[in-house]
Design a protein around this motif. Structure first.
Motif, PDB file in Angstrom:
ATOM      1  N   SER A 150     -17.026  46.056  66.383  1.00 19.17           N
ATOM      2  CA  SER A 150     -16.238  46.335  67.698  1.00 19.17           C
ATOM      3  C   SER A 150     -16.602  44.857  68.012  1.00 19.17           C
ATOM      4  O   SER A 150     -15.645  44.862  68.892  1.00 19.17           O
ATOM      5  N   ALA A 151     -16.827  43.518  67.100  1.00 18.67           N
ATOM      6  CA  ALA A 151     -16.629  42.896  67.907  1.00 18.67           C
ATOM      7  C   ALA A 151     -15.748  41.782  67.451  1.00 18.67           C
ATOM      8  O   ALA A 151     -14.884  42.298  66.075  1.00 18.67           O
ATOM      9  N   THR A 152     -14.727  40.441  68.562  1.00 21.69           N
ATOM     10  CA  THR A 152     -13.276  40.024  67.359  1.00 21.69           C
ATOM     11  C   THR A 152     -13.479  38.599  67.939  1.00 21.69           C
ATOM     12  O   THR A 152     -14.667  38.007  68.746  1.00 21.69           O
ATOM     13  N   ALA A 153     -13.286  37.990  67.527  1.00 22.15           N
ATOM     14  CA  ALA A 153     -13.410  36.454  66.773  1.00 22.15           C
ATOM     15  C   ALA A 153     -12.313  35.753  67.840  1.00 22.15           C
ATOM     16  O   ALA A 153     -12.193  35.001  68.182  1.00 22.15           O
ATOM     17  N   THR A 154     -11.208  36.320  68.433  1.00 19.13           N
ATOM     18  CA  THR A 154      -9.869  35.519  68.721  1.00 19.13           C
ATOM     19  C   THR A 154      -9.891  35.589  69.834  1.00 19.13           C
ATOM     20  O   THR A 154     -10.917  35.420  70.811  1.00 19.13           O
ATOM     21  N   GLY A 155      -9.264  33.797  69.723  1.00 27.62           N
ATOM     22  CA  GLY A 155      -9.319  33.672  70.804  1.00 27.62           C
ATOM     23  C   GLY A 155     -10.650  32.333  71.187  1.00 27.62           C
ATOM     24  O   GLY A 155      -9.850  32.475  72.030  1.00 27.62           O
ATOM     25  N   ASP A 194     -10.795  31.018  64.756  1.00 29.19           N
ATOM     26  CA  ASP A 194     -10.518  32.426  64.502  1.00 29.19           C
ATOM     27  C   ASP A 194     -10.770  32.559  63.592  1.00 29.19           C
ATOM     28  O   ASP A 194     -11.384  33.720  62.886  1.00 29.19           O
ATOM     29  N   ARG A 195     -10.435  32.019  62.572  1.00 30.81           N
ATOM     30  CA  ARG A 195      -9.909  33.072  60.717  1.00 30.81           C
ATOM     31  C   ARG A 195     -11.259  32.634  60.088  1.00 30.81           C
ATOM     32  O   ARG A 195     -12.234  33.550  59.336  1.00 30.81           O
ATOM     33  N   ALA A 196     -12.545  31.238  60.566  1.00 27.71           N
ATOM     34  CA  ALA A 196     -13.659  31.036  59.841  1.00 27.71           C
ATOM     35  C   ALA A 196     -14.604  32.130  60.012  1.00 27.71           C
ATOM     36  O   ALA A 196     -15.290  32.600  60.237  1.00 27.71           O
ATOM     37  N   CYS A 197     -14.065  32.502  62.157  1.00 30.00           N
ATOM     38  CA  CYS A 197     -15.208  33.303  62.295  1.00 30.00           C
ATOM     39  C   CYS A 197     -15.095  34.902  62.234  1.00 30.00           C
ATOM     40  O   CYS A 197     -15.666  35.382  61.618  1.00 30.00           O
ATOM     41  N   GLU A 198     -13.922  35.280  61.842  1.00 32.37           N
ATOM     42  CA  GLU A 198     -12.651  36.228  60.855  1.00 32.37           C
ATOM     43  C   GLU A 198     -13.725  36.593  59.748  1.00 32.37           C
ATOM     44  O   GLU A 198     -14.918  37.677  59.721  1.00 32.37           O
TER      45      GLU A 198
END
Length: 112
Positions: free
Chosen positions: A35-40, A47-51
């Motif tokens: 349920s976690a998001t990395a966007t923003g 953001d892509r690296a976090c995803e």
């Protein structure tokens, strides 16, 4: 020789409980990651690296969970096998003792 082999069922039980708790923790981690998001967080690159990191971590946690479950099953089966062997050895030793510890010799004719 039998006196040197000892399997501690209590320790195996403790290890299996530890594996179960570890697996439960991994399931919790997978749930949070789902349920976690990395966007923003910053740039599109960040953001892509976090995803990607999140996807890799989720996959790794799933694989560890599967392997932990498999290991717990193997340990449980091993414990049961040790118990069966121990029981069979005990019965064999009792039978040998009941025969007077003769070791199964057949008379004194030279052949055993």
């Amino acid at each position: 020789m039998a006196a040197t082999l000892r399997v501690d069922g209590t320790e195996l039980d403790r290890f299996m409980r530890l594996l179960t708790r570890s697996n439960d923790s991994l399931k919790g981690l997978r749930k949070v990651l789902g349920s976690a998001t990395a966007t923003g967080l910053g740039s599109g690159e960040l953001d892509r690296a976090c995803e990607e990191f999140q996807a890799d971590l989720k996959y790794g946690a799933e694989q560890l969970g599967k392997q932990t479950e498999d290991l717990a099953k193997i340990i449980a089966a091993s414990k049961d096998s040790y118990r069966e062997v121990d029981k069979a050895l005990e019965e064999a030793m009792k039978k040998a003792a009941a025969k007077g510890g003769r070791g199964g010799r057949r008379g004194s004719g030279g052949t055993a």
